[in-house]
Each structure stands twice: as structure tokens, then as C-alpha cells.
Design a protein around this motif. Structure first.
Motif, PDB file in Angstrom:
ATOM      1  N   ILE A  72     -37.351  30.266  -6.646  1.00 38.77           N
ATOM      2  CA  ILE A  72     -38.355  31.018  -5.880  1.00 38.77           C
ATOM      3  C   ILE A  72     -37.994  31.014  -4.398  1.00 38.77           C
ATOM      4  N   ALA A  73     -37.596  29.850  -3.887  1.00 42.62           N
ATOM      5  CA  ALA A  73     -37.190  29.785  -2.474  1.00 42.62           C
ATOM      6  C   ALA A  73     -35.963  30.663  -2.226  1.00 42.62           C
ATOM      7  N   ALA A  74     -35.034  30.684  -3.182  1.00 42.06           N
ATOM      8  CA  ALA A  74     -33.825  31.512  -3.033  1.00 42.06           C
ATOM      9  C   ALA A  74     -34.183  32.994  -3.034  1.00 42.06           C
ATOM     10  N   THR A  75     -35.131  33.375  -3.885  1.00 40.90           N
ATOM     11  CA  THR A  75     -35.548  34.772  -3.992  1.00 40.90           C
ATOM     12  C   THR A  75     -36.249  35.236  -2.719  1.00 40.90           C
ATOM     13  N   LEU A  76     -37.109  34.370  -2.213  1.00 39.16           N
ATOM     14  CA  LEU A  76     -37.932  34.763  -1.076  1.00 39.16           C
ATOM     15  C   LEU A  76     -37.209  34.587   0.257  1.00 39.16           C
ATOM     16  N   LEU A  77     -36.403  33.527   0.370  1.00 34.01           N
ATOM     17  CA  LEU A  77     -35.847  33.174   1.684  1.00 34.01           C
ATOM     18  C   LEU A  77     -34.329  33.239   1.766  1.00 34.01           C
ATOM     19  N   GLY A  78     -33.645  33.191   0.620  1.00 31.27           N
ATOM     20  CA  GLY A  78     -32.186  33.248   0.646  1.00 31.27           C
ATOM     21  C   GLY A  78     -31.516  32.202   1.522  1.00 31.27           C
ATOM     22  N   ILE A 130     -35.635  28.261   9.313  1.00 33.20           N
ATOM     23  CA  ILE A 130     -35.407  29.703   9.152  1.00 33.20           C
ATOM     24  C   ILE A 130     -34.857  30.253  10.464  1.00 33.20           C
ATOM     25  N   ASP A 133     -30.295  28.685   7.830  1.00 30.67           N
ATOM     26  CA  ASP A 133     -31.410  28.890   6.904  1.00 30.67           C
ATOM     27  C   ASP A 133     -31.299  27.845   5.807  1.00 30.67           C
ATOM     28  N   ARG A 186     -28.948  35.028  -3.491  1.00 33.53           N
ATOM     29  CA  ARG A 186     -27.927  34.233  -2.805  1.00 33.53           C
ATOM     30  C   ARG A 186     -28.047  32.799  -3.341  1.00 33.53           C
TER      31      ARG A 186
END
Lengths: 306, 306
Positions: free
Chosen positions: B239-245, B154, B138, B278
Motif C-alpha cells: 500500500i505504501a509503495a502504491t501510494l508513495l513509491g 517524502i 523518499d 516501484r
């Protein structure tokens, strides 16, 4: 064709545990009978986790006696951060545990194969296999309850990290329990709607559904609070559309029971915000608050079939 | 083991077209020789697209004569919105085309199998197979140049929608060319850094690398502009970390050539912002501005192998 399995599924929530005996295959599941219990609490997170394990074992014992057919497996889902591979509850803000080996203990005490997963992802799986996200390849399934999170179905597969769409900053500036500001959840969760209406109107309301009724009656405080919630949800969905371009967003959880009162202004606000992004269809979830439990059952059935 | 293929790869940019004759397999690719041309422009988007097709055909003709080995296929990547399945350039803000059937025309005129894709996604594919995103499941691969977008890997697969991480609202309020406000790209792209420094310092600078040198020299205007860019990038990555980790974010494009000057303050700012997410590792891309071209080559090799 897959043969019909019998599994006990348990969805551990912050308030309630929902359990069901489910018969089914990976693509069809029927609740034979269900139970609901208050989630037990211990002195600390570890004690709570042990109490939850005990309550699950009791529910399995009770439900496996309901039909004259052996139970093949158990599926359990919990909130917070979950390590599905290792079967560990990594962290739950609400229930307090850290790195608790649920799957191992449950397998020992029930003598059955145990699948262990994340409540929101399991609900997304159920909505994708059995509900209104069926047939979609890229879809965000977003239950709105006490909190807000999302299951991300990407390329037809459930993504196992992130999904914290309730905790992206949409600019309203209010502090969130998570330590950030501007989170979608802070103004748009069911709990936030009840809390913000109570503060604004100066009278205590405990449920977002009461605020929804007041919106229908034209109460200006309720309308303002509802408007803020819709705006924050639309901005959160816009971020998902920008980053992931899903075909649809499926709204679930308690707030989605408001139906058109939620989805119509949300659709309108999202259309105003969308510039170049692929516009996701907005849908209501089909499975209501059974989604997590059905997802837990599907995970258990999948594991037996694998 | 896959046999070695020869393909011509072309990365069509807003300013330049980069072309290369590449020999390789799906997991190893070598540039035999490369060419660079100004991207031709027509009177409108359709004329530009026709001119681009003509220039690609010329490059294929030239490069296929370089080695004494038949060329197996052509890989072409373009910016904007791309329908990879249908081989269509759906929309490019910069180059102006809409719904242009690149793959069909290129296949007719070259007589070769043509793969057609998106420049940023192709660059992400290359960085994942050959560069610093290798081995990650990911990962967000984010080239920062004239604009900002991201390839999302992903569950080990490249996501085919969204990726517009340059166009999430991070709250600085400045209007973006896309029609929204507060976009990451508006203050953090190479172009934005040069433009904002020029406006602030009252002297014209055309390249972010000049601003980077001024930051190293302690120029206060340059430091302020750089700080804004780092802040916006950190909030976008959050935002990417929050949504996709994701496990990691790989920074590429021209701005990543600033190396530690970019990545060290970015790491620090991101660590300040992260609460429960994460924390992704921040890495610099390995392939520089060859990534798109190598990705186009890999896509063509994949298609021949399939």
C-alpha cells in the motif's frame, strides 16, 4: 510581480488531446483559446508516441499563430509513469509507449523550451494553485475518470512518485486490469460504473453520467452499482487518511460532475469508517477537465520563470 | 560547521522511558550516557502525564550533572498523536492523556529550551540522518514493536501527519484495538505475534523473539503465525509503495532484530505482490531502540541551531 507569459499547453489523454494557448503567471492562468483532437494511434507504442509528438507540434504551430505575441514555452503532460526530470514517458498502459524521450523531440521540433510532466500531478498542481485545493498544505487531488489516480500535495509540495490510489486493495475481490484484485478503480472509476451497470442490468450504458441519472430516478441496479463505487472510494480515501492525514481530498474528473450525488454518500460512508484518523474534508474540483491542461501551462510558466 | 551541542533526550514509551545525554550536531550525535526508567502511571491520563513530566525533569537534572558542560536544550518524544508545533500531547491510547501541554510545563520546570515531538517520526529522523535511511529522498521508516507506525520521509522532508501504516486494512479480518478490522498491526506487531502464537499453541509466550526462535526450530504453529505476520507486513508495504513509491522501507523496532528471518520472506512476498509499483528496497534499521532518543536529541539540536 511575475510578468505575463504565453505558453501552449497540451494534455495527452487516452482518447483526446486537449490543447490551449494560456497566458499567465505562476499563480494565475487564463485560457486564450483551446483545441481538442483525437489522440493519434500508431501500430505500436513507439509509433503512437511519434504520432503524438507530431500532433503536438501541429497544435503548437496552430496555437502560436493565434495571438500577436511570441509563445515562451510549451507544457505537455501525459498519463502513465513519467520521468519529469528526464522528460521521458516511461510507460503508458493505455497508449503503449515505453521510455520515450518526449521532451527532447518536442524541444527539437518546436524550437521552444518544453516542460514535460504527468497528467494527474499537473491537474493537482492546477487545482492547488488556481482551484479548490488553494491554500491547503496536505491535500489529495483525485480525478475519477476512465481510471483513478491521485496527486499528493504533501507539506505544500507535489510528490513525484506513487499516487496510485485507484490501485489499493479495498477488499471487494474483483480482478483489475493492472493484475491485482480489489482495486478502487475496478468498481469506482467512471468506466467501471458504466461497465458494471451494463453487466448487472443487462443493457449497454457507456457513460457513468447515465448511471448517475438512473440513480436519481431510483433504478435499483444503478443504486447498487453506485453504492459499491462510493464504498470503494471511501475505503481508498480512508487509506490515504490513515497514511497521510491530509486536510482535504479534492474529487475531480468526470465522475465529480455528479456533485452531491457522489460527495454526500461518500462523506457519510467515510465518517462511518474513520476511527482515529484525521477526517479529511471532501471537496469537488473547480477546474473540471481543464485541470491537466492548466497544470501543463503552469509547469511551463514555472520553468520559464526559474 | 555547526558547533557541538549537549542535549538531554527522552523517549517516553508505553513501558519504559529512555533518556540520554547526547553531544552532537544536526548530522552527528553521540550518546555520552543513557538511563532507562519504567514509565510512571497515574490514576488517569492527566495524572500520568504529570508523573511523566516529573520523571523527565528528574532525568534532566541527573544527566545534566554528568558532564562538565552546560546542557543546551531538552528533546522529548512521546507516542500517540502529537502536535509538534504547539508542543502538545494530543492523545495517547496507551498512556491515556489528551491535549496535555508537555513542552510548556517542561520548559518551565527545566529552565531549558524544549523540543517536543512524536516518537516514530523522531526515530525516522534519526534513521535518516544517522542510520540506514541516510541519503534517501523518499523512504518509509517503520518500527515494529508493541504497535506499528511509520515515519514518512517524502521529498527529503519528514511528513507531520498520518504515518499509521499499522492501521491499514490488509484483509485478514481480525478486529484491532483501534476499532477497525484487518489492521497490519493486529497480526504483525511483536505483541500480536506473541499473542497469536500463545493462543494457537496453547502455551503462553510473551515475546516475539521467542516465536522467532521457534520458527528457526521449525515449530509449525510458530511458522504459521510468522507467515501471517510477513503476509500482513508485505501487504501494508505494498500500500505504501502504491501510494508513495518510496525508494526503500526501513524496518526497525524489536521485530527487526529477527533480521533475515523477517526480511527474506518479506522481500519474497512483496516481490510476489508488486505489479506495476516501484519496488522499494527493504532495509533493516541501524539504530535499534535508540532511534527515538537520538531523534529527540536531533530535534533539540536543530532547534538550538535554528
Amino acid at each position: 510581480m511575475a510578468r505575463t507569459r504565453y505558453v501552449v499547453a497540451v494534455d495527452v489523454g487516452g482518447t483526446d488531446m486537449k490543447a490551449a494557448l494560456v497566458s499567465g503567471t505562476p499563480t494565475a492562468a487564463t485560457v486564450v483559446t483551446s483545441r481538442r483532437r483525437a489522440t493519434p494511434r500508431g501500430e505500436d507504442g513507439t509509433a503512437t508516441a511519434h504520432a503524438v509528438v507530431g500532433a503536438i507540434v501541429d497544435l503548437v504551430d496552430e496555437l502560436r499563430g493565434v495571438v500577436d505575441h511570441p509563445v515562451d514555452a510549451v507544457g505537455v503532460v501525459v498519463p502513465g509513469v513519467v520521468d519529469e526530470e528526464e522528460g521521458i514517458g516511461v510507460f503508458s498502459a493505455n497508449l503503449g509507449w515505453r521510455d520515450f524521450p518526449f521532451r527532447l523531440l518536442l524541444a527539437e521540433r518546436t524550437g521552444l523550451p518544453v516542460s514535460f510532466g504527468h497528467d494527474v500531478r499537473a491537474g493537482g498542481l492546477a487545482e492547488h494553485r488556481l482551484g479548490n485545493a488553494r491554500g491547503l498544505t496536505d491535500v489529495v487531488i483525485m480525478p475519477i475518470g476512465t481510471g483513478i489516480a491521485a496527486a499528493l500535495m504533501i507539506g505544500g509540495r507535489l510528490h513525484v512518485h506513487g499516487g496510485e490510489l485507484g490501485h489499493v486493495d479495498v477488499g471487494h475481490g474483483e480482478p483489475c486490469g493492472c493484475g491485482q484484485r480489489g482495486c478502487v478503480e475496478t468498481v469506482a472509476s467512471s468506466a467501471a460504473i458504466a461497465r458494471r451497470y451494463s453487466a448487472r442490468a443487462g443493457k449497454q450504458v457507456n457513460r457513468a453520467s447515465v448511471v448517475a441519472d438512473l440513480v436519481r430516478a431510483g433504478d435499483p441496479d444503478a443504486v447498487a452499482v453506485w453504492h459499491d463505487a462510493v464504498d470503494a472510494l471511501a475505503k481508498g480515501i480512508l487509506i490515504a487518511a490513515t497514511l497521510l492525514g491530509p486536510e482535504a481530498v479534492v474529487l475531480g474528473g468526470g465522475l465529480a460532475l455528479a456533485g452531491d450525488l457522489l460527495i454526500e454518500p461518500l462523506r457519510k460512508r467515510l465518517a462511518e469508517l474513520i476511527v482515529f484518523q484525521r477526517q479529511p474534508e471532501l471537496l469537488l474540483a473547480a477546474l473540471g477537465d481543464e485541470a491537466g491542461c492548466l497544470g501543463a501551462a503552469l509547469m511551463a510558466i514555472d520553468a520559464v520563470e526559474a
